[in-house]
Motif scaffolding. Structure first.
Motif, PDB file in Angstrom:
ATOM      1  N   GLU A   1       0.830  -1.208   0.000  1.00  0.00           N
ATOM      2  CA  GLU A   1       0.000   0.000   0.000  1.00  0.00           C
ATOM      3  C   GLU A   1       0.861   1.254   0.000  1.00  0.00           C
ATOM      4  O   GLU A   1       0.570   2.230  -0.689  1.00  0.00           O
ATOM      5  CB  GLU A   1      -0.933  -0.007   1.222  1.00  0.00           C
ATOM      6  CG  GLU A   1      -1.903   1.154   1.235  1.00  0.00           C
ATOM      7  CD  GLU A   1      -2.920   1.050   2.369  1.00  0.00           C
ATOM      8  OE1 GLU A   1      -3.588   2.065   2.647  1.00  0.00           O
ATOM      9  OE2 GLU A   1      -3.034  -0.031   2.966  1.00  0.00           O
ATOM     10  N   ASN A   2       1.925   1.233   0.791  1.00  0.00           N
ATOM     11  CA  ASN A   2       2.855   2.361   0.849  1.00  0.00           C
ATOM     12  C   ASN A   2       4.154   1.943   0.162  1.00  0.00           C
ATOM     13  O   ASN A   2       4.781   0.958   0.551  1.00  0.00           O
ATOM     14  CB  ASN A   2       3.127   2.753   2.301  1.00  0.00           C
ATOM     15  CG  ASN A   2       3.959   4.014   2.412  1.00  0.00           C
ATOM     16  OD1 ASN A   2       4.808   4.292   1.582  1.00  0.00           O
ATOM     17  ND2 ASN A   2       3.728   4.797   3.473  1.00  0.00           N
ATOM     18  N   ARG A   3       4.564   2.696  -0.839  1.00  0.00           N
ATOM     19  CA  ARG A   3       5.754   2.340  -1.620  1.00  0.00           C
ATOM     20  C   ARG A   3       7.005   2.172  -0.760  1.00  0.00           C
ATOM     21  O   ARG A   3       7.853   1.318  -1.042  1.00  0.00           O
ATOM     22  CB  ARG A   3       6.017   3.412  -2.684  1.00  0.00           C
ATOM     23  CG  ARG A   3       4.983   3.473  -3.804  1.00  0.00           C
ATOM     24  CD  ARG A   3       5.278   4.636  -4.730  1.00  0.00           C
ATOM     25  NE  ARG A   3       4.257   4.801  -5.767  1.00  0.00           N
ATOM     26  CZ  ARG A   3       4.372   4.365  -7.026  1.00  0.00           C
ATOM     27  NH1 ARG A   3       5.473   3.745  -7.393  1.00  0.00           N
ATOM     28  NH2 ARG A   3       3.407   4.562  -7.897  1.00  0.00           N
ATOM     29  N   THR A   4       7.162   2.979   0.270  1.00  0.00           N
ATOM     30  CA  THR A   4       8.412   2.979   1.042  1.00  0.00           C
ATOM     31  C   THR A   4       8.437   1.913   2.146  1.00  0.00           C
ATOM     32  O   THR A   4       9.428   1.803   2.863  1.00  0.00           O
ATOM     33  CB  THR A   4       8.654   4.352   1.686  1.00  0.00           C
ATOM     34  OG1 THR A   4       7.618   4.628   2.632  1.00  0.00           O
ATOM     35  CG2 THR A   4       8.684   5.446   0.632  1.00  0.00           C
ATOM     36  N   GLU A   5       7.369   1.128   2.275  1.00  0.00           N
ATOM     37  CA  GLU A   5       7.324   0.123   3.333  1.00  0.00           C
ATOM     38  C   GLU A   5       7.989  -1.190   2.943  1.00  0.00           C
ATOM     39  O   GLU A   5       8.000  -2.153   3.714  1.00  0.00           O
ATOM     40  CB  GLU A   5       5.871  -0.131   3.759  1.00  0.00           C
ATOM     41  CG  GLU A   5       5.281   1.023   4.557  1.00  0.00           C
ATOM     42  CD  GLU A   5       3.844   0.765   4.980  1.00  0.00           C
ATOM     43  OE1 GLU A   5       3.284  -0.265   4.551  1.00  0.00           O
ATOM     44  OE2 GLU A   5       3.295   1.596   5.721  1.00  0.00           O
ATOM     45  N   SER A   6       8.551  -1.240   1.732  1.00  0.00           N
ATOM     46  CA  SER A   6       9.300  -2.425   1.329  1.00  0.00           C
ATOM     47  C   SER A   6      10.509  -2.603   2.244  1.00  0.00           C
ATOM     48  O   SER A   6      10.960  -1.661   2.910  1.00  0.00           O
ATOM     49  CB  SER A   6       9.784  -2.283  -0.114  1.00  0.00           C
ATOM     50  OG  SER A   6       8.698  -2.185  -0.999  1.00  0.00           O
ATOM     51  N   ARG A   7      11.045  -3.813   2.251  1.00  0.00           N
ATOM     52  CA  ARG A   7      12.265  -4.067   3.001  1.00  0.00           C
ATOM     53  C   ARG A   7      13.466  -3.769   2.104  1.00  0.00           C
ATOM     54  O   ARG A   7      13.360  -3.742   0.870  1.00  0.00           O
ATOM     55  CB  ARG A   7      12.292  -5.517   3.482  1.00  0.00           C
ATOM     56  CG  ARG A   7      11.160  -5.831   4.436  1.00  0.00           C
ATOM     57  CD  ARG A   7      11.016  -7.319   4.651  1.00  0.00           C
ATOM     58  NE  ARG A   7      12.107  -7.869   5.443  1.00  0.00           N
ATOM     59  CZ  ARG A   7      12.269  -9.181   5.645  1.00  0.00           C
ATOM     60  NH1 ARG A   7      11.436 -10.043   5.090  1.00  0.00           N
ATOM     61  NH2 ARG A   7      13.267  -9.618   6.381  1.00  0.00           N
ATOM     62  N   LEU A   8      14.610  -3.548   2.726  1.00  0.00           N
ATOM     63  CA  LEU A   8      15.835  -3.223   2.007  1.00  0.00           C
ATOM     64  C   LEU A   8      16.975  -4.073   2.549  1.00  0.00           C
ATOM     65  O   LEU A   8      17.322  -3.983   3.729  1.00  0.00           O
ATOM     66  CB  LEU A   8      16.160  -1.738   2.168  1.00  0.00           C
ATOM     67  CG  LEU A   8      17.450  -1.246   1.484  1.00  0.00           C
ATOM     68  CD1 LEU A   8      17.318  -1.334  -0.032  1.00  0.00           C
ATOM     69  CD2 LEU A   8      17.771   0.183   1.917  1.00  0.00           C
ATOM     70  N   LEU A   9      17.535  -4.892   1.695  1.00  0.00           N
ATOM     71  CA  LEU A   9      18.728  -5.659   2.049  1.00  0.00           C
ATOM     72  C   LEU A   9      19.932  -4.867   1.545  1.00  0.00           C
ATOM     73  O   LEU A   9      20.052  -4.598   0.347  1.00  0.00           O
ATOM     74  CB  LEU A   9      18.690  -7.053   1.408  1.00  0.00           C
ATOM     75  CG  LEU A   9      19.790  -8.035   1.809  1.00  0.00           C
ATOM     76  CD1 LEU A   9      19.277  -9.473   1.713  1.00  0.00           C
ATOM     77  CD2 LEU A   9      21.046  -7.880   0.956  1.00  0.00           C
ATOM     78  N   VAL A  10      20.785  -4.467   2.476  1.00  0.00           N
ATOM     79  CA  VAL A  10      21.981  -3.695   2.123  1.00  0.00           C
ATOM     80  C   VAL A  10      23.183  -4.625   2.150  1.00  0.00           C
ATOM     81  O   VAL A  10      23.437  -5.296   3.159  1.00  0.00           O
ATOM     82  CB  VAL A  10      22.200  -2.520   3.100  1.00  0.00           C
ATOM     83  CG1 VAL A  10      23.446  -1.733   2.706  1.00  0.00           C
ATOM     84  CG2 VAL A  10      20.972  -1.617   3.137  1.00  0.00           C
ATOM     85  N   MET A  11      23.909  -4.694   1.037  1.00  0.00           N
ATOM     86  CA  MET A  11      25.061  -5.589   0.950  1.00  0.00           C
ATOM     87  C   MET A  11      26.320  -4.820   0.565  1.00  0.00           C
ATOM     88  O   MET A  11      26.309  -4.016  -0.368  1.00  0.00           O
ATOM     89  CB  MET A  11      24.819  -6.687  -0.091  1.00  0.00           C
ATOM     90  CG  MET A  11      25.854  -7.809  -0.038  1.00  0.00           C
ATOM     91  SD  MET A  11      25.743  -8.964  -1.434  1.00  0.00           S
ATOM     92  CE  MET A  11      26.779  -8.102  -2.625  1.00  0.00           C
ATOM     93  N   ASP A  12      27.393  -5.077   1.293  1.00  0.00           N
ATOM     94  CA  ASP A  12      28.678  -4.501   0.943  1.00  0.00           C
ATOM     95  C   ASP A  12      29.194  -5.188  -0.320  1.00  0.00           C
ATOM     96  O   ASP A  12      29.316  -6.412  -0.362  1.00  0.00           O
ATOM     97  CB  ASP A  12      29.675  -4.688   2.087  1.00  0.00           C
ATOM     98  CG  ASP A  12      30.988  -3.975   1.839  1.00  0.00           C
ATOM     99  OD1 ASP A  12      31.739  -4.425   0.948  1.00  0.00           O
ATOM    100  OD2 ASP A  12      31.278  -2.984   2.534  1.00  0.00           O
ATOM    101  N   ARG A  13      29.478  -4.387  -1.332  1.00  0.00           N
ATOM    102  CA  ARG A  13      29.874  -4.932  -2.629  1.00  0.00           C
ATOM    103  C   ARG A  13      31.132  -5.798  -2.536  1.00  0.00           C
ATOM    104  O   ARG A  13      31.258  -6.799  -3.248  1.00  0.00           O
ATOM    105  CB  ARG A  13      30.124  -3.769  -3.604  1.00  0.00           C
ATOM    106  CG  ARG A  13      30.594  -4.185  -4.975  1.00  0.00           C
ATOM    107  CD  ARG A  13      30.993  -2.981  -5.808  1.00  0.00           C
ATOM    108  NE  ARG A  13      31.438  -3.373  -7.126  1.00  0.00           N
ATOM    109  CZ  ARG A  13      32.016  -2.564  -7.992  1.00  0.00           C
ATOM    110  NH1 ARG A  13      32.211  -1.290  -7.670  1.00  0.00           N
ATOM    111  NH2 ARG A  13      32.402  -2.996  -9.180  1.00  0.00           N
TER     112      ARG A  13
END
Length: 348
Positions: free
Chosen positions: A21-33
């Motif tokens: 419903e809210n675009r920014t409520e997705s999860r974010l996996l942050v990975m060091d390149r």
């Protein structure tokens, strides 16, 4: 390298069928390149991952309601067209069903005759070239008669067509959305800019490559379909300035990545340019244009998975994907996001 080297197991229930419903409520996996280290966050916290002087590069292409359902004029048999590339003079390259029955000269009709198309040839990849006839404005008819071309793995209807558009979509021409950009709202982009992060726009119209699976055993034998891109003089100047001052260039999506790498490969720097690119980025490629990549989670054995494996490495990416599956991330177009970054760059 073998295509099979880019396979992974994905439970079907993790394929996101509808947007949040809210675009920014997705999860974010942050990975060091470099190290492959992983952090789990919410997408709204991407502001904290960016630094003043960085630049986000967004693809401002706009998805056409490019899927048309109609009939053959002579038999009434049902047909389907997916518009891929505007060839000029009311002629388009399309994916067609059933293609084998659409011989040259076949006339198709849509919307009870509001729009007709004559098959005028075939394409290299088994599609059809059609010439449209109509009264009025073509894109207005397309808005009336066409459907959003959702990927085949999405089986549910989309209630709001705008949810398959980014909030910054501007230039009509895509057969699919640059989905990494779907997570942003105008408010979040404003918050990012207030931090001192630059926002730049390029255009790449997503075409056949998005729908075409890799059908060879070794990836080096795969041929990408060409897609139209454009970078303005304003964007080129901004990116050169960011690079000169040591800021990071972070592409939003694989489409932005392919555009930026094409331009730097062909011109040696960021410069105003337009053209067609069939660049294929897979492990072994040395990136010259970007320092970070925001992307969604991609299909097994896809060119997109190969691209992000090239930006980090295959082992780190597949390990991160295994972690994402364990943590029940949502996959593909309406799914969660992944940010692959390295540290702040020195001046070049």
């Amino acid at each position: 390298m073998r295509v099979e080297d880019f396979d992974f197991k994905l439970p079907e229930e993790l394929i996101a069928q509808t947007p949040l419903e809210n675009r920014t409520e997705s999860r974010l996996l942050v990975m060091d390149r470099i190290t492959g280290e992983i952090q789990h966050k919410q997408f709204s916290s991407i502001v904290n991952e960016l630094q003043a002087g960085d630049c986000l590069v967004l693809n401002d292409t706009k998805v056409l309601p490019a899927r048309l359902y109609g009939t053959k004029e002579d038999t009434g048999a049902k047909v389907e067209l997916l518009l891929l590339k505007d060839l000029g003079n009311s002629t388009w390259e399309t994916l067609a069903k059933p293609a084998k029955r659409l011989k040259e000269g076949t006339v198709l009709t849509f919307g009870e005759g509001k729009l007709t198309a004559t098959v005028v040839g075939s394409t290299e990849f088994g599609g059809r070239k059609v010439e449209f006839s109509y009264e009025g404005v073509f894109y207005e008819l397309l808005e009336e008669l066409g459907d959003m071309p959702l990927p085949p793995y999405i089986t549910e209807q989309l209630d709001d067509k705008d949810r398959y558009q980014t909030v910054f979509a501007k230039v009509k021409g895509s057969a699919a959305a640059p989905t990494a950009g779907l997570h942003f709202t105008k408010e979040l982009l404003e918050e990012i800019q207030k931090k001192g992060v630059h926002i730049a726009f390029i255009t790449l119209h997503v075409g056949l490559g998005t729908f075409r699976p890799v059908q060879v055993e070794t990836i080096e034998n795969h041929k990408m379909h060409s897609e139209f891109y454009h970078m303005s003089a304003q964007t080129a100047k901004l990116l050169r300035t960011v690079r000169e001052k040591g800021g990071r260039i972070i592409s939003v999506g694989t489409t932005s990545t392919r555009t930026l790498e094409t331009i730097v490969r062909d011109h040696g720097t960021f410069t105003e340019s337009s053209g067609w690119t069939d660049i294929f980025l897979y492990p072994g490629y040395e990136f010259r244009a970007i320092d970070g990549l925001l992307t969604n989670f991609h299909l097994p054995k896809s060119t997109l998975l190969m691209l992000i494996s090239a930006f980090s490495n295959r082992e780190h990416i597949l390990s991160a994907y295994e972690e994402a599956v364990r943590e029940r991330y949502r996959f593909f177009s309406f799914g969660d996001a992944m940010l692959i970054v390295e540290g702040k760059k020195d001046n070049l």
